[in-house]
Design a protein around this motif. Sequence first.
Motif, PDB file in Angstrom:
ATOM      1  N   ILE A 154      -1.502  -6.743   3.931  1.00  0.00           N
ATOM      2  CA  ILE A 154      -0.566  -5.622   3.828  1.00  0.00           C
ATOM      3  C   ILE A 154       0.789  -6.087   4.330  1.00  0.00           C
TER       4      ILE A 154
ATOM      5  N   TYR B 210      -6.349   6.690  -2.956  1.00  0.00           N
ATOM      6  CA  TYR B 210      -6.874   5.497  -3.612  1.00  0.00           C
ATOM      7  C   TYR B 210      -8.272   5.696  -4.191  1.00  0.00           C
TER       8      TYR B 210
ATOM      9  N   ILE C  76       0.864  -1.180   0.000  1.00  0.00           N
ATOM     10  CA  ILE C  76       0.000   0.000   0.000  1.00  0.00           C
ATOM     11  C   ILE C  76       0.903   1.233   0.000  1.00  0.00           C
TER      12      ILE C  76
ATOM     13  N   ILE D  85      -7.256  -1.313   2.663  1.00  0.00           N
ATOM     14  CA  ILE D  85      -7.033  -0.041   1.978  1.00  0.00           C
ATOM     15  C   ILE D  85      -8.238   0.838   2.266  1.00  0.00           C
TER      16      ILE D  85
ATOM     17  N   ILE E 295       4.707  -0.990   2.989  1.00  0.00           N
ATOM     18  CA  ILE E 295       4.214   0.368   2.739  1.00  0.00           C
ATOM     19  C   ILE E 295       5.244   1.107   1.902  1.00  0.00           C
TER      20      ILE E 295
ATOM     21  N   ALA F 171      -9.174   0.120  -5.702  1.00  0.00           N
ATOM     22  CA  ALA F 171      -7.835  -0.093  -5.139  1.00  0.00           C
ATOM     23  C   ALA F 171      -6.710   0.406  -6.031  1.00  0.00           C
TER      24      ALA F 171
ATOM     25  N   THR G 233      -7.424  -6.345   2.712  1.00  0.00           N
ATOM     26  CA  THR G 233      -6.286  -6.851   1.946  1.00  0.00           C
ATOM     27  C   THR G 233      -5.154  -7.241   2.879  1.00  0.00           C
TER      28      THR G 233
ATOM     29  N   MET H 226      -4.775   2.044   8.162  1.00  0.00           N
ATOM     30  CA  MET H 226      -4.893   0.946   7.202  1.00  0.00           C
ATOM     31  C   MET H 226      -4.290  -0.347   7.732  1.00  0.00           C
TER      32      MET H 226
END
Length: 258
Positions: free
Chosen positions: A219, A172, A166, A207, A222, A176, A217, A201
């Motif tokens: 993650i 966003y 992300i 997201i 980053i 996505a 999602t 997040m």
Amino acid sequence: MTLTVDLNADMGESFGPWNMGDDAALLQVVSSANIACGVHAGDWDIMAQTMALAVKNGVGIGAHPGFPDLQGFGRRKMHLPHGTLGNLVRYQLGAAQAMARAAGGQVRHLKLHGALANMAAEDKAMALACYRAALDVDPDLIVMVLAGTQQQAAVAELGCNTACEIFADRAYNDDATLVDRKLPGAVIHDPEVAGQRMLDMVQAGAIITESGKHIPTRIDTICLHGDTPTAVQIAARVRLMLEGAGVSIARFGGSPVA
């Protein structure tokens, strides 16, 4: 269970005497580096210098291939046959592997850059062409993908090692994908805003889009872009806020996605 996340940054994007970003400072904050391969940005000297700094700082090295578009910084769309795309990725990955080995390190992941990445996020066949080419070179390579997009669908089909990403400094859309850079608010420059949204997040495992929609999602990492005026401040603030909330920072492992 303690949450763990990787921090990555795009870097090695200077060219000859032209300087882009503060890679040395970023390499003291991040745990993974996506290093330009001399096609959309960077050159052989910059690659060598950045690889050596990454090794010195114990930061994981990734190849960051993009379109052959130095003037447009790889952010202009190009429509190439899938065979050509594959060769373009192999060519850049090979250069990154050579430079990493010479610096005493190795390329452990690959992340597509700019327009190439954005187009592959919407086109599974294009993503497959790029990723298959990279895996031809190194079957154990970790493929970093834009979480929740067709990139992730592609790696799920391939069953390869994956890191889902992300962005700290990008807004966003509800599918996505990233908001077009041409639109207001697409790029986030305030370190406080970036830090809080990343914490939100990671803790939500989702997201959070501009409309407030949550897209669940995985993650793993980053992204902290290295080419914005407040890049280092954003990186430092994101890390500080995550660690302050008990989130550990460490390199991603790269397991396949379902």
